[in-house]
Design a protein around this motif. Structure first.
Motif, PDB file in Angstrom:
ATOM      1  N   HIS A  97       0.868  -1.180   0.000  1.00 13.04           N
ATOM      2  CA  HIS A  97       0.000   0.000   0.000  1.00 13.04           C
ATOM      3  C   HIS A  97       0.905   1.229   0.000  1.00 13.04           C
ATOM      4  CE1 HIS A  97      -2.839  -3.029   1.442  1.00 13.04           C
ATOM      5  NE2 HIS A  97      -3.793  -2.225   0.999  1.00 13.04           N
ATOM      6  N   VAL A  98       0.805   2.069  -1.028  1.00 10.28           N
ATOM      7  CA  VAL A  98       1.643   3.265  -1.127  1.00 10.28           C
ATOM      8  C   VAL A  98       1.423   4.141   0.106  1.00 10.28           C
ATOM      9  CG1 VAL A  98       2.170   5.310  -2.498  1.00 10.28           C
ATOM     10  CG2 VAL A  98       1.614   3.156  -3.640  1.00 10.28           C
ATOM     11  N   THR A  99       0.172   4.448   0.412  1.00 12.64           N
ATOM     12  CA  THR A  99      -0.184   5.102   1.670  1.00 12.64           C
ATOM     13  C   THR A  99      -0.659   3.991   2.601  1.00 12.64           C
ATOM     14  OG1 THR A  99      -0.897   7.081   0.490  1.00 12.64           O
ATOM     15  CG2 THR A  99      -1.645   6.840   2.776  1.00 12.64           C
ATOM     16  N   PRO A 100       0.062   3.736   3.689  1.00 14.91           N
ATOM     17  CA  PRO A 100      -0.295   2.614   4.566  1.00 14.91           C
ATOM     18  C   PRO A 100      -1.751   2.683   5.033  1.00 14.91           C
ATOM     19  CG  PRO A 100       1.815   3.550   5.204  1.00 14.91           C
ATOM     20  CD  PRO A 100       1.232   4.473   4.174  1.00 14.91           C
ATOM     21  N   LYS A 101      -2.358   1.520   5.201  1.00 15.15           N
ATOM     22  CA  LYS A 101      -3.764   1.452   5.613  1.00 15.15           C
ATOM     23  C   LYS A 101      -3.992   2.150   6.955  1.00 15.15           C
ATOM     24  CE  LYS A 101      -6.308  -2.176   4.537  1.00 15.15           C
ATOM     25  NZ  LYS A 101      -6.769  -3.577   4.445  1.00 15.15           N
ATOM     26  N   GLU A 110      -5.335   2.680  -7.100  1.00 23.63           N
ATOM     27  CA  GLU A 110      -4.441   3.823  -7.053  1.00 23.63           C
ATOM     28  C   GLU A 110      -3.520   3.817  -5.833  1.00 23.63           C
ATOM     29  OE1 GLU A 110      -7.711   3.991  -7.602  1.00 23.63           O
ATOM     30  OE2 GLU A 110      -7.774   4.593  -9.711  1.00 23.63           O
ATOM     31  N   ASN A 111      -3.670   2.846  -4.935  1.00 17.04           N
ATOM     32  CA  ASN A 111      -2.850   2.793  -3.735  1.00 17.04           C
ATOM     33  C   ASN A 111      -2.064   1.479  -3.603  1.00 17.04           C
ATOM     34  OD1 ASN A 111      -1.929   4.037  -1.296  1.00 17.04           O
ATOM     35  ND2 ASN A 111      -3.264   2.678  -0.148  1.00 17.04           N
ATOM     36  N   LEU A 112      -2.147   0.605  -4.593  1.00 20.52           N
ATOM     37  CA  LEU A 112      -1.472  -0.692  -4.532  1.00 20.52           C
ATOM     38  C   LEU A 112      -0.407  -0.808  -5.618  1.00 20.52           C
ATOM     39  CD1 LEU A 112      -4.556  -3.016  -4.024  1.00 20.52           C
ATOM     40  CD2 LEU A 112      -2.901  -2.328  -2.309  1.00 20.52           C
ATOM     41  N   VAL A 113       0.755  -1.330  -5.242  1.00 20.15           N
ATOM     42  CA  VAL A 113       1.830  -1.569  -6.203  1.00 20.15           C
ATOM     43  C   VAL A 113       2.508  -2.895  -5.896  1.00 20.15           C
ATOM     44  CG1 VAL A 113       2.323   0.866  -6.695  1.00 20.15           C
ATOM     45  CG2 VAL A 113       3.527  -0.292  -4.833  1.00 20.15           C
ATOM     46  N   ALA A 114       3.196  -3.432  -6.905  1.00 25.34           N
ATOM     47  CA  ALA A 114       4.002  -4.631  -6.720  1.00 25.34           C
ATOM     48  C   ALA A 114       5.341  -4.213  -6.115  1.00 25.34           C
ATOM     49  CB  ALA A 114       4.220  -5.321  -8.065  1.00 25.34           C
ATOM     50  N   ALA A 115       5.800  -4.952  -5.107  1.00 19.38           N
ATOM     51  CA  ALA A 115       7.073  -4.643  -4.455  1.00 19.38           C
ATOM     52  C   ALA A 115       7.781  -5.927  -4.087  1.00 19.38           C
ATOM     53  CB  ALA A 115       6.831  -3.811  -3.197  1.00 19.38           C
ATOM     54  N   LYS A 123      10.080  -0.221   3.484  1.00 15.12           N
ATOM     55  CA  LYS A 123       9.046   0.814   3.555  1.00 15.12           C
ATOM     56  C   LYS A 123       8.184   0.619   4.795  1.00 15.12           C
ATOM     57  CE  LYS A 123       5.241   2.877   1.083  1.00 15.12           C
ATOM     58  NZ  LYS A 123       4.147   2.448   1.930  1.00 15.12           N
ATOM     59  N   GLY A 124       7.799  -0.620   5.068  1.00 17.33           N
ATOM     60  CA  GLY A 124       6.986  -0.910   6.254  1.00 17.33           C
ATOM     61  C   GLY A 124       5.727  -0.058   6.295  1.00 17.33           C
ATOM     62  N   GLY A 125       5.459   0.579   7.412  1.00 17.38           N
ATOM     63  CA  GLY A 125       4.279   1.416   7.584  1.00 17.38           C
ATOM     64  C   GLY A 125       4.560   2.889   7.333  1.00 17.38           C
ATOM     65  N   LYS A 126       5.628   3.200   6.617  1.00 12.51           N
ATOM     66  CA  LYS A 126       6.013   4.595   6.363  1.00 12.51           C
ATOM     67  C   LYS A 126       5.426   5.087   5.048  1.00 12.51           C
ATOM     68  CE  LYS A 126      10.491   3.373   8.256  1.00 12.51           C
ATOM     69  NZ  LYS A 126      11.815   3.006   7.800  1.00 12.51           N
ATOM     70  N   THR A 127       5.456   6.399   4.889  1.00 10.88           N
ATOM     71  CA  THR A 127       5.094   6.989   3.604  1.00 10.88           C
ATOM     72  C   THR A 127       6.310   6.903   2.696  1.00 10.88           C
ATOM     73  OG1 THR A 127       5.784   9.208   4.228  1.00 10.88           O
ATOM     74  CG2 THR A 127       3.485   8.603   4.707  1.00 10.88           C
ATOM     75  N   LEU A 128       6.158   7.234   1.434  1.00  5.42           N
ATOM     76  CA  LEU A 128       7.279   7.196   0.492  1.00  5.42           C
ATOM     77  C   LEU A 128       8.392   8.148   0.912  1.00  5.42           C
ATOM     78  CD1 LEU A 128       5.373   7.057  -2.917  1.00  5.42           C
ATOM     79  CD2 LEU A 128       6.625   5.217  -1.809  1.00  5.42           C
ATOM     80  N   ASP A 129       8.038   9.357   1.355  1.00  4.97           N
ATOM     81  CA  ASP A 129       9.051  10.337   1.773  1.00  4.97           C
ATOM     82  C   ASP A 129       9.812   9.850   3.001  1.00  4.97           C
ATOM     83  OD1 ASP A 129       8.410  12.040  -0.295  1.00  4.97           O
ATOM     84  OD2 ASP A 129       6.957  13.182   0.889  1.00  4.97           O
ATOM     85  N   PRO A 139       0.597   4.234  -9.641  1.00  6.41           N
ATOM     86  CA  PRO A 139      -0.448   3.208  -9.792  1.00  6.41           C
ATOM     87  C   PRO A 139      -1.718   3.807 -10.390  1.00  6.41           C
ATOM     88  CG  PRO A 139      -0.167   3.782  -7.481  1.00  6.41           C
ATOM     89  CD  PRO A 139       0.881   4.530  -8.242  1.00  6.41           C
ATOM     90  N   PHE A 140      -2.437   3.006 -11.151  1.00  9.11           N
ATOM     91  CA  PHE A 140      -3.667   3.444 -11.807  1.00  9.11           C
ATOM     92  C   PHE A 140      -4.598   2.250 -11.968  1.00  9.11           C
ATOM     93  CE2 PHE A 140      -0.684   1.999 -14.955  1.00  9.11           C
ATOM     94  CZ  PHE A 140      -1.449   1.257 -15.844  1.00  9.11           C
ATOM     95  N   GLU A 141      -5.862   2.528 -12.227  1.00 11.11           N
ATOM     96  CA  GLU A 141      -6.817   1.453 -12.492  1.00 11.11           C
ATOM     97  C   GLU A 141      -6.758   1.115 -13.974  1.00 11.11           C
ATOM     98  OE1 GLU A 141     -11.546   0.258 -12.155  1.00 11.11           O
ATOM     99  OE2 GLU A 141     -10.854   2.124 -11.276  1.00 11.11           O
TER     100      GLU A 141
END
Length: 171
Positions: A97-101, A110-115, A123-129, A139-141
Motif C-alpha cells: 500500500h503506497v499510503t499505509p492502511k 491507485e494505492n497498490l503496487v508490486a514490491a 518501507k513498512g508502515g512509512k510513507t514514500l518520503d 499506480p492506476f486502475e
C-alpha cells in the motif's frame, strides 16, 4: 446444447457471452437477430437447427464500462512484474500500500503496487518520503478491453466466427 454465443449490442459492440439456450430464447422472442451460425446442430423431434454463434440485439442496451477485478495477479500484471520501488524483477513479489492502511490508505488500484520483499520491508508502515523511496510508475486502475474479456473463448475453434465481430484477425 453446450456452447457459448457472442452477444452484440445493436451497434455491434460486444456485450457479453451467453449459452445457446439463452440465445434461442432471444431469437425466438425477436429480441435478437442471428449473425453467425455455429458448427453444432440442434435436433428437435421434427427439424435440425444450426446453433447460433453470434447474435445482435434489436434494441440498444446501455451498460456501465466493465472493470478489471482488483486482485494480486492483476496488480502484478498492471505493473509488468518488477518491483515498483527498485525495479528488480522477482518471482517473490508482494503487494504494498503506497499510503499505509493505518494512515488512511485504501485498498484500491491507485494505492497498490508490486514490491519485492526487501523494499516492502524497508518501507513498512512509512510513507514514500519517510522511507526515502519513489515509485517507477504511479499506480492506476487499468481499463478493461475486448481482448481481455473475450479472447479466452477464442481458444475453442467453434467460436472462430467471433473474430470478425471482435476486430481480431487470425492468429
Amino acid at each position: 446444447m453446450d456452447g457459448v454465443v457472442l452477444v452484440l449490442n445493436q451497434n455491434y459492440e460486444p456485450l457479453n457471452v451467453c449459452d445457446i439456450r439463452r440465445a434461442f430464447r432471444l431469437l425466438g422472442a425477436s429480441k435478437a437477430e442471428l449473425l453467425a451460425k455455429n458448427h453444432q446442430m440442434i435436433h428437435t423431434p421434427t427439424i435440425e437447427i444450426p446453433a447460433p454463434s453470434v447474435i445482435r440485439l434489436q434494441h440498444h442496451i446501455k451498460r456501465p464500462q466493465p472493470r478489471v477485478k482488483l486482485s494480486r495477479r492483476e496488480v502484478f500484471s498492471r505493473d509488468r512484474h518488477p518491483c515498483q520501488y527498485c525495479g528488480k524483477v522477482s518471482r517473490d513479489l508482494t503487494i504494498d500500500h503506497v499510503t499505509p492502511k493505518h494512515r488512511g490508505g485504501r485498498h484500491e488500484w491507485e494505492n497498490l503496487v508490486a514490491a519485492c520483499r526487501p523494499c516492502n520491508h524497508r518501507k513498512g508502515g512509512k510513507t514514500l518520503d519517510e522511507a526515502r523511496l519513489r515509485l517507477h510508475r504511479d499506480p492506476f486502475e487499468p481499463r478493461s478491453d475486448i481482448y481481455s474479456l473475450f479472447t479466452p473463448y477464442l481458444a475453442d475453434d467453434r467460436n472462430d466466427a467471433w473474430r470478425t465481430y471482435l476486430f481480431l484477425g487470425r492468429s
